[in-house]
Structure formats: C-alpha cells, structure tokens
Design a protein around this motif. Structure first.
Motif, PDB file in Angstrom:
ATOM      1  N   ASN A 325       0.837  -1.218   0.000  1.00 55.00           N
ATOM      2  CA  ASN A 325       0.000   0.000   0.000  1.00 55.00           C
ATOM      3  C   ASN A 325       0.864   1.258   0.000  1.00 55.00           C
ATOM      4  N   LYS A 326       1.934   1.250   0.796  1.00 58.32           N
ATOM      5  CA  LYS A 326       2.825   2.411   0.842  1.00 58.32           C
ATOM      6  C   LYS A 326       3.510   2.628  -0.512  1.00 58.32           C
ATOM      7  N   LEU A 327       3.921   1.522  -1.150  1.00 58.22           N
ATOM      8  CA  LEU A 327       4.573   1.626  -2.448  1.00 58.22           C
ATOM      9  C   LEU A 327       3.617   2.166  -3.508  1.00 58.22           C
ATOM     10  N   GLU A 328       2.376   1.719  -3.467  1.00 59.26           N
ATOM     11  CA  GLU A 328       1.387   2.200  -4.437  1.00 59.26           C
ATOM     12  C   GLU A 328       1.158   3.693  -4.294  1.00 59.26           C
ATOM     13  N   ASN A 329       1.228   4.191  -3.075  1.00 59.56           N
ATOM     14  CA  ASN A 329       1.035   5.634  -2.836  1.00 59.56           C
ATOM     15  C   ASN A 329       2.210   6.467  -3.349  1.00 59.56           C
ATOM     16  N   LEU A 330       3.386   5.836  -3.521  1.00 58.46           N
ATOM     17  CA  LEU A 330       4.546   6.572  -4.045  1.00 58.46           C
ATOM     18  C   LEU A 330       4.351   6.944  -5.506  1.00 58.46           C
TER      19      LEU A 330
END
Length: 460
Positions: A325-330
């Motif tokens: 999820n954090k990577l997708e937000n990048l």
C-alpha cells in the motif's frame, strides 16, 4: 565558447583519439590549408597531387629531425566529415610524439580545435542538421546496444526526417495565411481553416507521440535508476552482489549494515540498469542509520523503478500488504520480490500467489530465479516500441522544444475555434515553426551552438 567568422576560416588541429599511451594516435586537421600544412612537414608523396580518400606512408619531420613514421589519410573537400579539406595522421601513441606533432602544426599556423569544433563545422557546412550533430556525441558515449541504436538512428536522420516533414507541411499553410494578410481588405481565403485544423491535429498526434517517447528515450540513453529497497536483512545487498556477480556490498546477518546507498550498473540485454542498494527501512534510534533510512526514502521517490524485497522467512501477509500500500502511494513502478524462498512457509507462498500474483519468488543467496527477475525488468522498460524502429526522443533539448511546439499548435486550434484574426493565427504558426526549427538547427543562436558543442570532446 563561441565561434567567430575568423574561427571558421582557421585550419584547426587536435588529437582525435583518447589521451594516454596507446599503440597509435590519430591527429586530425581540418580547413582550407590542412593539406598544405601537412605537406610542409610530411616526407613521402606530394600530398597536393594525391586523390581524396587515399592513405600514404612517410615521415613527419621538424626541419631535418624525424619525429615519427606515419600514415596520412586524405579527405579532400567537400568529400569529408567537415566538408573541408581534412587530413588524419596516424602516429605511434607516445605522448611525446603526439605533443611534438601538435606543436609542429601550431608553429606552422594551425590552431588547436575547440571542443566539438569538427562536428560544428560539419553542421555549419550542411553535412547534417543539429539533431544529427548531437547524435554524434551520443554515439560516442553509447554504452549499451539500445543507446547505440538510438544514437545511430538519430545520426542517420530518423528523428530529423520526421521533424522536417512536419515543418514543411506547416510552412505551406503559413505562406498561404501570410498571403491572405497581403489581401487584408479583400474577403479571400487561400488556406482552408478546416484543412489547417486537420493538419495541425495530425501534427499534434505525431508531436505527442514523440513527447511520450522521451521517457523511454531517457531510459535508453541514461539507464534505469532502480532502487533495491526493503526491511533490514531482506537480502538487498545479497541481491545486488548476485546481479553484479561480485562482492560490491557488505553482506551481514546484523540488521542495519547498509547505512548509505551503494550504486552500480548492469547491462541486461542491451539496457543499462543503475541499481542502488539502500539502507533497510525501519524505525531506528541510531542517528547514522536514520540518515540512511531517510536517504532511502528520497531515492525511492525519484527512482524510475523499485525492487521491493520481502524476507519470506521473517514476515507475514499483513506486513507485506502494508508495504505494498505504501509503495502504491509513491506512484513509482515497483516489482514485488519475495526473497529467501528456501526459508518460506508454504502457506505464505500460496497466499502471496493468490493475493499478489505478480510477485517474483527468488533466492538471492542461492541465485535462484534471477533470470525471471531480469526478464521482468526488461518487460517494465518496454523496449518493444523502440525495437520496431519507431523514432525515440533521447535529448532533453528536443523534448523541451517539442513541448513548446505542442503548446503553439494547441494555440492554433484555439485560434481557429474562436475565429481570431489571421495575424494571430499566423503568429502561432510561426511560433510552432520556430520551435521545430530549433530542433534541427534551422533556428539557432550562437549561445545555443556554443552550449551544445562545448559538451563534445576535443577532436570531434
């Protein structure tokens, strides 16, 4: 660096091969007196009586002292790279010999060439356009099959021919509208607005495609900045070492060993990937490690691609989902890489395959499935368009001019839709022509040329 008319009339000389001791060195002269100056110090045949594209053996002498035995290659204007008389002298690669020969020609009246001056003369003498001239530098610095192919295609006019075709079509309409302005008091239309709009829309589609190709072109020219990220001890340094096939990064069971980033390149099927091994992502009270974690986060934001490693022996699905999820937000493309498959629980592998079917399962330590990882990287770069022969923009200057061209073309369409007067339509067309002309060199300034050619090596 600037070039005056006097500069262009000089005969210039420079070492065309790299500095340092080698088997041979090539010293190049260009200008109206190139053959004459060499003939004064060359003992062999009379060069003034020889044909173009011939090679002659003899000696270079300073008065009665032999400096070296050489081969002299003749290229008589306009059948040369610069379209001037060009002589290339192959000497032995001693730095002493090179300096003696260069000093001899300076004493005879030649001038040391400035960076890129041979290529600039070729451009100014109509050998090729500015985009092709810039491709010469790209070809020299090409370090992969893809960058070499892109530079060679541009040098042979692939990019220029498209731009020239667009510009010629627009020039025709510009001349028709300018003609209408001459008959301003009469109700005449030499240029159909519907046809103009159709042309501009066609141009926009081509320009947009060229603009979009820049991301790929930048990758081809400069490589893909690829960050290897993950929690401490996920195997990031082990993966870097495995990909590079050398012990580049320190590998340890102690968490937080990598405190800064380590960078190196690998060529995968003609594409350069710049891998960056980073500090493990975790909360830490260690000041130095915290700085490394902060730098990792910054590198991830600016990367073209992220390889995110999970330690299958020391993680669970909840933690993996949170990281994804954090990577997708990048907003940066990333590859989910599950490492240490030899230590994984079968249930976790099954869950990952179900929920994240694009996960790659590897063992960096045992070098298992690394070829699958390389294939995935190439797939994400997507060189298919380039390999089909489509034109790809690799130069930031060209990209900037294309953006300005697109904006000007949109202004033309807006002007047609709002029925602005002919003088405003003509002005927007002229702007579009100007920015397209900047790419190929129909529109140049001394500052622009100085900036471009100053980045070339001396002797080219």
């Amino acid at each position: 660096m600037s070039f005056s008319i006097a500069d262009k009339q000089d005969t210039i000389v420079a070492l065309a091969t790299p500095q340092g001791i080698g088997a041979i060195a090539v010293i190049r002269l260009s200008g109206s007196k190139a053959i004459e100056l060499v003939n004064e110090v060359f003992y062999g045949k009379d060069l003034s009586k020889q044909e173009s594209h011939t090679i002659h053996f003899g000696t270079i002498r300073d008065e009665d002292k032999i400096i070296d035995e050489v081969l002299v290659s003749l290229f008589i204007a306009p059948k040369s790279f610069t379209k001037e008389n060009v002589v290339e002298i192959s000497t032995h690669g001693s730095s002493y010999i090179i300096n003696r020969v260069l000093k001899l020609f300076l004493k005879k009246g030649a001038r040391l060439a400035k960076p890129g001056e041979f290529t600039q003369r070729a451009f100014l003498n109509g050998q090729f356009d500015l985009a092709q001239a810039e491709a010469v530098a790209d070809l020299i610095h090409a370090d992969s099959e893809s960058s070499h192919s892109a530079a060679l295609n541009q040098m042979r006019g692939g990019f220029s021919s498209e731009i020239q075709e667009l510009r010629q079509k627009l020039i025709h309409f510009a001349s028709m509208i300018e003609l209408e302005l001459d008959f301003g008091e009469e109700d005449v239309e030499f240029a159909s607005r519907d046809e103009l709009r159709e042309l501009v829309e066609r141009l926009l589609r081509v320009v947009e495609e060229l603009i979009l190709s820049f991301d790929l072109g930048n990758v081809i020219k400069n490589g893909v900045p690829t960050v290897i990220a993950g929690k401490p001890n996920a195997g990031k340094s082990t993966l870097l070492n495995a990909l590079l096939k050398e012990e580049k990064a320190i590998v340890s069971d102690i968490a937080g060993t990598t405190r800064d980033f380590i960078e190196d390149e690998i060529n995968i099927n003609g594409v350069i990937f710049r891998f960056i091994d980073t500090a493990g992502l975790r909360e830490t009270t260690d000041t130095i490690e915290a700085i490394g974690v902060s730098r990792t986060q910054e590198k991830m934001k600016t990367a073209s691609l992220i390889l995110y490693l999970f330690d299958l022996g020391d993680t669970d699905l909840i933690e993996i989902n949170g990281d994804v999820n954090k990577l997708e937000n990048l907003g940066v493309p990333f590859v989910k890489v599950a490492n240490k498959i030899d230590k994984a629980k079968p249930d976790l592998i099954a869950e990952l395959k179900s929920i994240h079917p694009d996960t790659l399962f590897i063992s960096a330590k045992n070098q298992e499935h690394l070829e699958d990882l390389k294939a995935k990287l190439l797939e994400l770069v997507n060189l298919d368009k380039f390999k089909t022969g489509n034109t790809v923009v690799t130069n930031i200057r060209h990209y900037d001019s294309l953006i300005k061209t697109r904006d000007s073309l949109l202004d033309i369409i807006h002007g047609i839709e709002t029925e602005v007067t002919n003088d405003f339509v003509a002005m927007d067309i002229r702007r579009s022509l100007h920015f397209l002309g900047e790419i190929t060199g129909e529109i140049t300034t001394d500052d622009l040329l100085a900036n471009i050619f100053s980045k070339f090596c001396i002797g080219k």
